[in-house]
Design an enzyme around this catalytic site. Structure first.
Site, PDB file in Angstrom:
ATOM      1  N   GLU A  34      -9.863  -0.238  -3.449  1.00  0.00           N
ATOM      2  CA  GLU A  34      -8.852  -1.266  -3.504  1.00  0.00           C
ATOM      3  C   GLU A  34      -7.670  -0.666  -4.394  1.00  0.00           C
ATOM      4  OE1 GLU A  34      -8.217  -3.922  -2.473  1.00  0.00           O
ATOM      5  OE2 GLU A  34     -10.021  -4.698  -1.395  1.00  0.00           O
ATOM      6  N   GLN A  39      -0.389   0.445  -2.710  1.00  0.00           N
ATOM      7  CA  GLN A  39       0.848   1.142  -2.472  1.00  0.00           C
ATOM      8  C   GLN A  39       0.783   2.503  -1.562  1.00  0.00           C
ATOM      9  OE1 GLN A  39       3.331   0.127  -4.091  1.00  0.00           O
ATOM     10  NE2 GLN A  39       2.587  -1.180  -5.818  1.00  0.00           N
ATOM     11  N   THR A  40      -0.443   2.364  -0.499  1.00  0.00           N
ATOM     12  CA  THR A  40      -0.952   3.752   0.090  1.00  0.00           C
ATOM     13  C   THR A  40      -1.320   3.066   1.396  1.00  0.00           C
ATOM     14  OG1 THR A  40      -1.557   4.787  -2.135  1.00  0.00           O
ATOM     15  CG2 THR A  40      -2.386   5.537  -0.015  1.00  0.00           C
ATOM     16  N   GLY A  78       0.503   9.377  -6.053  1.00  0.00           N
ATOM     17  CA  GLY A  78       1.731   8.888  -6.621  1.00  0.00           C
ATOM     18  C   GLY A  78       1.169   7.492  -7.506  1.00  0.00           C
ATOM     19  N   TYR A 117      -5.369  -9.910  -7.701  1.00  0.00           N
ATOM     20  CA  TYR A 117      -5.833  -9.500  -6.445  1.00  0.00           C
ATOM     21  C   TYR A 117      -7.210  -8.855  -6.462  1.00  0.00           C
ATOM     22  CZ  TYR A 117      -6.219  -6.894  -2.370  1.00  0.00           C
ATOM     23  OH  TYR A 117      -6.568  -6.049  -1.437  1.00  0.00           O
ATOM     24  N   ASP A 135      -2.737 -10.610  -1.284  1.00  0.00           N
ATOM     25  CA  ASP A 135      -1.828  -9.279  -1.386  1.00  0.00           C
ATOM     26  C   ASP A 135      -0.755  -9.656  -0.236  1.00  0.00           C
ATOM     27  OD1 ASP A 135      -2.813  -9.093   1.348  1.00  0.00           O
ATOM     28  OD2 ASP A 135      -3.198  -6.953   0.990  1.00  0.00           O
ATOM     29  N   CYS A 189      -0.091  -9.900  12.427  1.00  0.00           N
ATOM     30  CA  CYS A 189       1.059 -10.379  11.907  1.00  0.00           C
ATOM     31  C   CYS A 189       1.660  -9.423  11.167  1.00  0.00           C
ATOM     32  CB  CYS A 189       0.540 -11.811  10.818  1.00  0.00           C
ATOM     33  SG  CYS A 189       2.020 -12.796  10.734  1.00  0.00           S
TER      34      CYS A 189
HETATM   35  S1  SF4 Z   1       2.333 -16.249  15.741  1.00  0.00           S
HETATM   36 FE1  SF4 Z   1       2.996 -14.549  14.919  1.00  0.00          FE
HETATM   37  S2  SF4 Z   1       4.176 -14.973  12.855  1.00  0.00           S
HETATM   38 FE2  SF4 Z   1       2.475 -16.382  13.575  1.00  0.00          FE
HETATM   39  S3  SF4 Z   1       0.674 -16.006  12.757  1.00  0.00           S
HETATM   40 FE3  SF4 Z   1       0.682 -15.104  14.639  1.00  0.00          FE
HETATM   41  S4  SF4 Z   1       1.464 -13.151  14.368  1.00  0.00           S
HETATM   42 FE4  SF4 Z   1       1.813 -14.036  12.620  1.00  0.00          FE
END
Ligand code: SF4
Length: 356
Positions: A34, A39-40, A78, A117, A135, A189
């Site tokens: 974690e 940042q990586t 970093g 987190y 996160d 997503c």
């Molecule tokens: S439909 Fe698109 S924006 Fe909505 S949860 Fe699924 S991937 Fe994310």
């Protein structure tokens, strides 16, 4: 919520990446992964994870290492305060908990370098405790799916997301649930071009159905980045150069660097060499400028470092300036260096040390 959870969990069981920290519940390894992954990117983080696990297989090994060893292993990642905190906390766990990672959320949360987190991730994955890990990936998924427009980095936003996430995690297997949400955000997503067409929850997703994907998540205004100007002096004597440990708070603390003169803007060489710190330390009458690199930029989260290297040949041996140590070519990469110095030396090692 049931629909959302069941779809995300199913998606996770089908599409999750096979990562080494997913095959363990050892809190030391979960914690390590974690911290490294903050940042990586995963690909870069994986190499560091393997290095750390190999070099320090138990938390005790990390605790008893020197800070220089830890920083050297961390070099290139970093945000070096992560490495310093990792080391500090390993020592603390060894001293206070006899080397056993605490198993209770609030004790984990109190450890240096561990925020809400990370504490939730360790508590849920290692100990099955029901704490949601929020996160950037999770904020994005929740804000889009549930249509939450309050900024996720505001106090109000954090409350709203926390409450929602706490409701979602109830009755689930917490470690799996947290990882599923994060992985869904990382792979499906995504910030740009999310894969909405084949998303298992698209029919109920607020952002997708309102064609507002790019409007979520919302954030408060960005803080302005600060510009800094670093003039590194590479002084070469016979077959050595000088480095110093950067002890000031702020970026790169406890890493090694060449003598550095910071200015408020890009300044001509003459005025750099007239600076007191140069005059006092390096006896200008015994030095000649050998080479000046072009300015480059190194971007950090809140700072833009403009930097250049001024190579200076010493024509006579001068007394060793306070704070500096003499470093020879064959040893220089044993020191933990900021990434930009490491890159410069990797490209210019021969010419830096060619002056005898
Ligand atoms: S439909 Fe698109 S924006 Fe909505 S949860 Fe699924 S991937 Fe994310």
């Amino acid at each position: 919520m049931d629909f959302f959870n069941s779809q995300i969990h199913l998606w996770y069981s089908l599409f999750k990446r096979d990562l080494p920290w997913r095959n363990t519940r050892n809190p030391y390894y979960i914690w390590l992964s974690e911290i490294i992954l903050q940042q990586t990117r995963i690909r870069q983080g994986l190499a560091y994870y393997y290095r750390f696990v190999e070099e320090f297989p138990e938390i005790e090994d990390l605790a008893t290492a020197s800070e220089d060893q830890v920083l050297k292993l961390w070099q290139g990642l970093g945000y070096y305060s992560r490495a310093r905190n990792l080391h500090f906390t390993a020592k603390h766990v060894l001293e206070t908990y006899n080397g056993e990672f605490p198993e209770e959320y609030f004790s984990i949360r109190k450890l240096k370098g561990i925020g809400d987190y990370t504490a939730a991730a360790i508590a849920s994955i290692s100990f099955g405790l029901s704490y949601p890990a929020l996160d950037g990936n999770v904020y994005r998924v929740l804000s889009r799916y549930f249509g939450i427009s309050v900024p996720c980095d505001s106090n109000e936003g954090r409350k709203v997301f926390q409450e929602l996430a706490e409701n979602l995690i109830k009755g689930t297997e917490p470690g799996m649930h947290n990882q599923a949400l994060m992985e869904f955000g990382a792979l499906q997503c995504t910030p740009a071009n999310p894969k909405c067409e084949d998303c298992p929850v698209n029919m109920r997703c607020f952002a997708y159905s309102h064609q507002k994907i790019n409007e979520f998540p919302t954030k408060k205004k960005k803080t302005k980045q600060r510009d800094r100007y670093f003039n590194y002096l590479i002084l070469t004597g016979e077959s050595f150069t000088w480095l110093r440990k950067r002890v000031e708070d702020g970026i790169w603390k406890n890493l090694f660097e060449f003598p550095l003169i910071e200015t408020n803007e890009k300044t001509e060489i003459g005025s750099i060499l007239r600076k007191t710190e140069f005059q006092e330390n390096f006896m200008p009458s015994f030095s000649e400028i050998e080479n000046v690199s072009n300015w480059k930029i190194h971007i950090l989260s809140h700072q833009r470092i403009h930097y250049r290297f001024i190579r200076i040949r010493l024509t006579r041996i001068i007394p060793q300036p306070a704070e500096f140590i003499r470093v020879y070519k064959e040893d220089i990469f044993n020191f933990a260096l900021p990434k930009l110095l490491d890159a410069y030396l990797s490209e210019n090692l021969e010419s830096v040390f060619s002056i005898a």
